[in-house]
Scaffold this motif. Structure first.
Motif, mmCIF file in Angstrom:
data_model
loop_
_atom_site.group_PDB
_atom_site.id
_atom_site.type_symbol
_atom_site.label_atom_id
_atom_site.label_comp_id
_atom_site.label_asym_id
_atom_site.label_seq_id
_atom_site.Cartn_x
_atom_site.Cartn_y
_atom_site.Cartn_z
ATOM 1 N N GLY A 53 0.600 -1.317 -0.124
ATOM 2 C CA GLY A 53 -0.017 -0.218 -0.169
ATOM 3 C C GLY A 53 0.722 1.257 0.209
ATOM 4 O O GLY A 53 0.186 2.292 -0.108
ATOM 5 N N HIS A 54 2.034 1.140 0.057
ATOM 6 C CA HIS A 54 3.137 2.500 0.211
ATOM 7 C C HIS A 54 3.898 2.302 -1.109
ATOM 8 O O HIS A 54 4.280 1.398 -1.661
ATOM 9 N N ASN A 58 2.035 0.291 -3.949
ATOM 10 C CA ASN A 58 0.795 0.572 -3.693
ATOM 11 C C ASN A 58 -0.300 -0.070 -4.294
ATOM 12 O O ASN A 58 -1.646 0.068 -3.895
ATOM 13 N N LEU A 176 -0.799 7.258 -0.529
ATOM 14 C CA LEU A 176 -1.836 6.302 -0.163
ATOM 15 C C LEU A 176 -3.189 6.424 -0.374
ATOM 16 O O LEU A 176 -3.489 7.759 -0.459
ATOM 17 N N GLU A 180 -6.197 2.342 1.604
ATOM 18 C CA GLU A 180 -5.178 1.689 2.197
ATOM 19 C C GLU A 180 -4.944 2.469 3.757
ATOM 20 O O GLU A 180 -4.388 1.605 4.583
#
Length: 265
Positions: A53-54, A58, A176, A180
């Motif tokens: 998610g980062h 992502n 994000l 998320e």
């Protein structure tokens, strides 16, 4: 790269067999380690990764993960990368919530972790922190997530000297999506039960806590913890806040690299 493998990048050392794995915190990415790369590359092989998610991870899990995240699933993502790269064991360096993930990895696979360097470590949420998390949890469906993230960034890093760290994390958090953010925010509510278990069960892995003297929300529990756990050490960086690898990079690098060198194979 597999669609369910975290985005990662490696830097190979010409002679060293030692690996260092960097784990960022919630809302960040591997970009936060830019002040560590030059110093660390002189001694070790490096692995930087973006948690699910980062950053550039992502979109990797959108079609695979439907349920809320747990510390176990997020940690297992890192194990998959280690297996993919055939890294049997490594030294781990983390910041903020990333320190909990490293500690979870040491619990799940202690043979994979040679040492732990935990910067701005989160070992317990105090009453103030718990209230903030609960309030944010109630509001996360009606307030834009960036409003909440900015609020938490200012609360955790309120001082003028922490401006660079604050802006860095806010800018990274923009990557994000709302979904998320909610998943990771929910994960924060599980911190205290997990850390209570960790405090009660020490593990024989050399651990260095690097904490800013102005990290007022998290430094006190760390001071209490190192008094009772063997092979745990605390180095306090003066006039420094939560994200000590950004605010005091030279001191962070010196103390952490020296620690790892003392405990390498």
């Amino acid at each position: 790269m597999s669609s369910t493998l975290l985005f990662h990048k490696t830097y190979r050392h010409p002679t060293s067999q030692e690996w260092v794995v960097f784990v960022h915190g919630a809302g960040g990415s591997s970009a936060i380690w830019f002040k560590q790369l030059k110093a660390y590359r002189q001694h070790f092989n490096l692995l930087l990764l973006d948690l699910r998610g980062h950053g550039r991870s992502n979109n990797l899990f959108q079609d695979v993960v439907r349920n809320p995240y747990t510390f176990k699933t997020v940690t297992t993502d890192i194990v998959h990368v280690l297996n993919h790269l055939k890294i049997q064991s490594a030294h781990f360096v983390g910041i903020s919530l990333g320190t909990i993930i490293i500690r979870k990895l040491a619990e799940l696979s202690p043979d994979r972790v040679k040492t732990m360097v935990l910067g701005g470590a989160v070992t317990r949420l105090d009453i103030r922190s718990q209230c903030l998390v609960k309030a944010g949890n109630l509001c996360k469906h009606i307030i834009p997530y960036m409003w909440l993230y900015r609020l938490f960034a200012y609360i955790v890093m309120p001082q003028k000297a922490q401006k660079e760290s604050r802006h860095l994390f806010i800018n990274e958090a923009r990557k994000l999506c709302q979904k998320e953010f909610k998943r990771w925010f929910k994960l924060a509510t599980d911190v205290n039960p997990l850390m209570k278990y960790f405090r009660e069960r020490a593990i024989p892995i050399p651990t260095l806590y690097l904490m800013g003297s102005h990290d007022y929300m998290f430094i006190k529990p760390v001071k209490e913890l190192v008094k009772t756990h063997e092979q745990c050490y605390l180095t306090e960086l003066k006039d420094c806040g939560h994200v000590c690898n950004v605010e005091r990079p030279d001191e962070f690098n010196q103390h952490s690299i020296d620690f790892i060198l003392r405990h390498q194979s």
